[in-house]
Write a protein that holds these residues in place. Structure first.
Motif, PDB file in Angstrom:
ATOM      1  N   GLU A   4       0.997  -1.145  -0.166  1.00  0.00           N
ATOM      2  CA  GLU A   4      -0.088  -0.122   0.046  1.00  0.00           C
ATOM      3  C   GLU A   4       0.668   1.235   0.133  1.00  0.00           C
ATOM      4  OE1 GLU A   4      -3.150  -0.240  -0.576  1.00  0.00           O
ATOM      5  OE2 GLU A   4      -3.169  -2.386  -0.277  1.00  0.00           O
ATOM      6  N   HIS A  39      -3.172   5.156  -3.126  1.00  0.00           N
ATOM      7  CA  HIS A  39      -3.773   5.921  -2.172  1.00  0.00           C
ATOM      8  C   HIS A  39      -3.407   7.358  -2.239  1.00  0.00           C
ATOM      9  CE1 HIS A  39      -6.071   2.488  -0.109  1.00  0.00           C
ATOM     10  NE2 HIS A  39      -4.695   2.085  -0.040  1.00  0.00           N
ATOM     11  N   CYS A  61      -6.461   5.455  -8.552  1.00  0.00           N
ATOM     12  CA  CYS A  61      -6.538   5.493  -7.241  1.00  0.00           C
ATOM     13  C   CYS A  61      -6.928   4.152  -6.331  1.00  0.00           C
ATOM     14  CB  CYS A  61      -6.456   6.593  -6.503  1.00  0.00           C
ATOM     15  SG  CYS A  61      -5.468   8.025  -7.304  1.00  0.00           S
ATOM     16  N   SER A  63      -7.917   4.791  -3.105  1.00  0.00           N
ATOM     17  CA  SER A  63      -8.892   5.698  -2.598  1.00  0.00           C
ATOM     18  C   SER A  63      -8.662   7.169  -2.691  1.00  0.00           C
ATOM     19  CB  SER A  63      -8.917   5.362  -0.985  1.00  0.00           C
ATOM     20  OG  SER A  63      -7.578   5.760  -0.356  1.00  0.00           O
ATOM     21  N   VAL A 119      -4.883   4.037   5.571  1.00  0.00           N
ATOM     22  CA  VAL A 119      -4.820   3.181   4.530  1.00  0.00           C
ATOM     23  C   VAL A 119      -3.665   1.964   4.579  1.00  0.00           C
ATOM     24  CG1 VAL A 119      -5.878   4.686   3.073  1.00  0.00           C
ATOM     25  CG2 VAL A 119      -3.165   4.541   3.167  1.00  0.00           C
TER      26      VAL A 119
END
Length: 127
Positions: A4, A39, A61, A63, A119
């Protein structure tokens, strides 16, 4: 292994109305081309609020988060402005460049840390 990542930009990369917007848009597209969807955390720069849902940024993306609007003039008057700028130049505790936008005045560092934790970002990219 999937990692991530959080990509932090000074303002929304859409609509494409400045060089900074084009730069951030290109970075998002380059990441997408190699199979990475970060993200995104962006701050307001006078747009009046968060991006509307359904912008072309969303598919690039994992988020999209809005960190709030930066504070253009954080000082409460001329004396405070002079004190902050001269304090920076004299090395008396000023932590931001005296003519920069004041992300510290809106606590952007906290927004970055909180979003990264939410995230579960292993990598944070700051532009």
């Amino acid at each position: 292994m999937k990692r991530e990542m959080l990509f932090v930009v000074p303002n929304a990369p859409y609509p494409l109305s400045s060089g900074g917007h084009y730069r951030d848009w290109q970075i998002l597209n380059l990441l997408a081309r190699i199979g990475l969807k970060p993200h995104l955390l962006y701050f307001g720069a006078g747009e009046g609020g968060p991006l509307a849902p359904g912008t072309p940024v969303e598919p690039l993306c994992m988020s999209v988060s809005y960190g709030g609007s930066r504070i253009e003039a954080p000082d409460r008057g001329l004396w405070e402005t002079l004190t902050r700028k001269l304090g920076y130049l004299a090395g008396l505790g000023g932590t931001t460049f005296p003519f920069s936008y004041q992300y510290d005045a809106m606590n952007a560092g906290r927004a970055i840390l909180e979003t990264a934790a939410r995230v579960q970002a292993e990598v944070v990219i700051l532009r």
